[in-house]
Write a protein that holds these residues in place. Structure first.
Motif, PDB file in Angstrom:
ATOM      1  N   LEU A 116     -14.858  10.222   9.112  1.00  0.00           N
ATOM      2  CA  LEU A 116     -14.807   8.815   8.731  1.00  0.00           C
ATOM      3  C   LEU A 116     -15.230   7.923   9.894  1.00  0.00           C
ATOM      4  O   LEU A 116     -15.981   6.955   9.707  1.00  0.00           O
ATOM      5  CB  LEU A 116     -13.408   8.448   8.256  1.00  0.00           C
ATOM      6  CG  LEU A 116     -13.221   6.993   7.814  1.00  0.00           C
ATOM      7  CD1 LEU A 116     -14.167   6.651   6.664  1.00  0.00           C
ATOM      8  CD2 LEU A 116     -11.772   6.732   7.420  1.00  0.00           C
ATOM      9  N   ILE A 120     -18.347   5.194   9.905  1.00  0.00           N
ATOM     10  CA  ILE A 120     -18.150   3.775  10.228  1.00  0.00           C
ATOM     11  C   ILE A 120     -19.087   3.350  11.355  1.00  0.00           C
ATOM     12  O   ILE A 120     -19.786   2.328  11.267  1.00  0.00           O
ATOM     13  CB  ILE A 120     -16.687   3.502  10.615  1.00  0.00           C
ATOM     14  CG1 ILE A 120     -15.762   3.744   9.421  1.00  0.00           C
ATOM     15  CG2 ILE A 120     -16.530   2.077  11.147  1.00  0.00           C
ATOM     16  CD1 ILE A 120     -14.284   3.752   9.775  1.00  0.00           C
ATOM     17  N   GLY A 127     -16.587   1.167   3.001  1.00  0.00           N
ATOM     18  CA  GLY A 127     -15.352   1.605   2.375  1.00  0.00           C
ATOM     19  C   GLY A 127     -15.272   3.116   2.251  1.00  0.00           C
ATOM     20  O   GLY A 127     -16.267   3.827   2.386  1.00  0.00           O
ATOM     21  N   LEU A 128     -14.069   3.577   1.995  1.00  0.00           N
ATOM     22  CA  LEU A 128     -13.769   4.991   1.754  1.00  0.00           C
ATOM     23  C   LEU A 128     -13.113   5.091   0.385  1.00  0.00           C
ATOM     24  O   LEU A 128     -12.314   4.226   0.002  1.00  0.00           O
ATOM     25  CB  LEU A 128     -12.818   5.525   2.823  1.00  0.00           C
ATOM     26  CG  LEU A 128     -12.167   6.887   2.580  1.00  0.00           C
ATOM     27  CD1 LEU A 128     -13.213   8.003   2.646  1.00  0.00           C
ATOM     28  CD2 LEU A 128     -11.047   7.144   3.586  1.00  0.00           C
ATOM     29  N   THR A 151      -6.305   9.750   8.435  1.00  0.00           N
ATOM     30  CA  THR A 151      -7.430   9.003   7.869  1.00  0.00           C
ATOM     31  C   THR A 151      -7.034   7.555   7.614  1.00  0.00           C
ATOM     32  O   THR A 151      -7.807   6.623   7.891  1.00  0.00           O
ATOM     33  CB  THR A 151      -7.908   9.666   6.568  1.00  0.00           C
ATOM     34  OG1 THR A 151      -8.305  11.012   6.839  1.00  0.00           O
ATOM     35  CG2 THR A 151      -9.071   8.902   5.965  1.00  0.00           C
ATOM     36  N   TRP A 152      -5.833   7.349   7.080  1.00  0.00           N
ATOM     37  CA  TRP A 152      -5.345   5.990   6.870  1.00  0.00           C
ATOM     38  C   TRP A 152      -5.316   5.214   8.184  1.00  0.00           C
ATOM     39  O   TRP A 152      -5.635   4.028   8.233  1.00  0.00           O
ATOM     40  CB  TRP A 152      -3.939   6.020   6.269  1.00  0.00           C
ATOM     41  CG  TRP A 152      -3.885   6.446   4.839  1.00  0.00           C
ATOM     42  CD1 TRP A 152      -3.477   7.659   4.351  1.00  0.00           C
ATOM     43  CD2 TRP A 152      -4.249   5.681   3.689  1.00  0.00           C
ATOM     44  NE1 TRP A 152      -3.571   7.685   2.989  1.00  0.00           N
ATOM     45  CE2 TRP A 152      -4.036   6.489   2.550  1.00  0.00           C
ATOM     46  CE3 TRP A 152      -4.730   4.380   3.515  1.00  0.00           C
ATOM     47  CZ2 TRP A 152      -4.286   6.039   1.253  1.00  0.00           C
ATOM     48  CZ3 TRP A 152      -4.985   3.936   2.232  1.00  0.00           C
ATOM     49  CH2 TRP A 152      -4.762   4.758   1.117  1.00  0.00           C
ATOM     50  N   ALA A 155      -8.761   4.053   9.065  1.00  0.00           N
ATOM     51  CA  ALA A 155      -9.109   2.910   8.217  1.00  0.00           C
ATOM     52  C   ALA A 155      -8.424   1.640   8.708  1.00  0.00           C
ATOM     53  O   ALA A 155      -9.030   0.561   8.726  1.00  0.00           O
ATOM     54  CB  ALA A 155      -8.728   3.202   6.772  1.00  0.00           C
ATOM     55  N   HIS A 158     -10.106   0.163  11.824  1.00  0.00           N
ATOM     56  CA  HIS A 158     -11.420  -0.442  11.581  1.00  0.00           C
ATOM     57  C   HIS A 158     -11.410  -1.436  10.419  1.00  0.00           C
ATOM     58  O   HIS A 158     -12.485  -1.913  10.031  1.00  0.00           O
ATOM     59  CB  HIS A 158     -12.449   0.662  11.311  1.00  0.00           C
ATOM     60  CG  HIS A 158     -12.723   1.528  12.501  1.00  0.00           C
ATOM     61  ND1 HIS A 158     -13.691   1.224  13.436  1.00  0.00           N
ATOM     62  CD2 HIS A 158     -12.145   2.680  12.930  1.00  0.00           C
ATOM     63  CE1 HIS A 158     -13.714   2.150  14.374  1.00  0.00           C
ATOM     64  NE2 HIS A 158     -12.781   3.057  14.093  1.00  0.00           N
ATOM     65  N   LEU A 160     -11.016  -1.016   7.301  1.00  0.00           N
ATOM     66  CA  LEU A 160     -11.897  -0.481   6.268  1.00  0.00           C
ATOM     67  C   LEU A 160     -11.146  -0.376   4.947  1.00  0.00           C
ATOM     68  O   LEU A 160     -10.109   0.287   4.874  1.00  0.00           O
ATOM     69  CB  LEU A 160     -12.411   0.907   6.675  1.00  0.00           C
ATOM     70  CG  LEU A 160     -13.491   1.505   5.767  1.00  0.00           C
ATOM     71  CD1 LEU A 160     -14.844   0.859   6.103  1.00  0.00           C
ATOM     72  CD2 LEU A 160     -13.566   3.022   5.950  1.00  0.00           C
ATOM     73  N   VAL A 162      -9.942   1.015   1.424  1.00  0.00           N
ATOM     74  CA  VAL A 162      -9.837   2.361   0.870  1.00  0.00           C
ATOM     75  C   VAL A 162      -9.616   2.254  -0.635  1.00  0.00           C
ATOM     76  O   VAL A 162      -8.628   1.665  -1.084  1.00  0.00           O
ATOM     77  CB  VAL A 162      -8.686   3.163   1.513  1.00  0.00           C
ATOM     78  CG1 VAL A 162      -8.600   4.547   0.883  1.00  0.00           C
ATOM     79  CG2 VAL A 162      -8.868   3.262   3.021  1.00  0.00           C
ATOM     80  N   VAL A 189      -4.626  -2.242   5.886  1.00  0.00           N
ATOM     81  CA  VAL A 189      -5.619  -1.575   5.048  1.00  0.00           C
ATOM     82  C   VAL A 189      -5.568  -2.173   3.643  1.00  0.00           C
ATOM     83  O   VAL A 189      -4.509  -2.255   3.031  1.00  0.00           O
ATOM     84  CB  VAL A 189      -5.367  -0.058   4.964  1.00  0.00           C
ATOM     85  CG1 VAL A 189      -6.387   0.596   4.025  1.00  0.00           C
ATOM     86  CG2 VAL A 189      -5.454   0.574   6.348  1.00  0.00           C
TER      87      VAL A 189
END
Length: 305
Positions: A116, A120, A127-128, A151-152, A155, A158, A160, A162, A189
């Motif tokens: 990920l 980015i 987005g993811l 992973t969270w 995110a 950044h 990002l 989800v 997030v």
């Protein structure tokens, strides 16, 4: 207000939209190998689509131009490519001002957090998307696996968004509770629930099920209506405009958006935009703009990221 809003809907056929959920795929299987194992659709059907009806970015953008779509987010099509995001990323790089990329990665893979980060930093994704089904006990452990929690965190660092889609369809209390807990744990997030989070219907059949109450109160949980929802509404005899009006009353238009699901839902694009605009008929002018354009553009427009 309803009459004014409905009248406005009739006068803005050329209003601008932002498509938060479109799929692209190509018949160039030599360059972009496919993986249709365990897809929702049969391998034979997907092969036919690839050979007869590929949804290339050129074709998608042509549909956008015809229907007043300013830009949109391409969402990885896992039914054909699983977590190999190559075609989506290359397509987004070719049309950076119009097509952004929301990748899909495996929530349970320890390599996902680093993958990920690379997406980015090197590919400018917006987005993811994480997807998965219920486990043997009816729970959704992939949402909070060790790899998923790492992973969270990426995110969050950044900022990002989800997107989440759990299966099967229909409000699942176990998934909803986990998602609400994740929203509290990672307040930076934005979580976007695809297909309105499979909302079901309330007792009057005019709005989302009470099962979604745990996620309504989380300000960082957003809701994406797609053509899948509209087709379900039609099959169930649900008035989409009253349903979206009720949904906006519960969470606000600034947490709602529209996405076509083009490439997966097999329907002319013009019918998709018509259904989207019709579903916004009872919203105020500012609510319409947020639902049909501004919310998704704020989250997923690639320009300036």
């Amino acid at each position: 207000m309803q009459a004014n809003a409905a009248g406005e809907a009739m006068s803005v056929a050329d209003e601008q939209l932002f498509d938060a959920h479109a799929h692209v795929y190509t018949d160039d299987t030599a360059r972009y190998p496919i993986n249709t194992r365990n897809s929702f659709h049969s391998e034979e059907e997907l092969q036919r689509r690839l050979s007869r009806n590929p949804i290339t970015p050129e074709r998608l953008l042509a549909a956008w131009d015809e229907q007043g779509i300013t830009a949109g987010a391409g969402v990885q099509y896992s039914s054909i490519y699983k977590t190999d995001n190559s075609f989506l990323l290359d397509s987004s790089d070719r049309f950076p001002d119009r097509l952004s990329a929301v990748v899909i990665l495996d929530a349970t893979d320890p390599a996902t957090p680093e993958a990920l980060k690379r997406c980015i930093l090197e590919r400018n994704i917006v987005g993811l998307r994480l997807t998965g089904g219920a486990g043997p006990g009816g729970d959704y452990p992939w949402l909070c696996s060790e790899a998923a929690l790492d992973t969270w965190q990426v995110a969050a660092e950044h900022r990002l968004p989800v997107a989440l889609m759990y299966t099967p369809q229909g409000p699942a209390p176990a998934a909803i509770e986990r998602i609400a807990a994740l929203a509290r744990r990672f307040p930076d997030v934005i979580l976007a629930l695809d297909h309105l989070g499979w909302p079901g219907r309330d007792q009057r059949g005019e709005g989302p099920s009470e099962a979604l109450l745990p996620v309504f109160g989380a300000p960082n949980i957003f809701f994406k209506a797609t053509s899948i929802n509209y087709r379900l509404f039609e099959a169930q005899g649900v008035d989409s405009a009253r349903f979206i009006r009720r949904f906006v009353d519960l969470v606000g238009a600034d947490r709602m958006m529209w996405g076509s699901d083009f490439g997966n839902t097999l329907q002319p694009y013009s019918e998709m935009t018509q259904a989207a605009r019709a579903s916004a008929a009872l919203l105020s002018p500012s609510e319409r703009r947020q639902f049909l354009h501004d919310t998704a553009s704020r989250l997923y427009a690639r320009t300036g990221r």
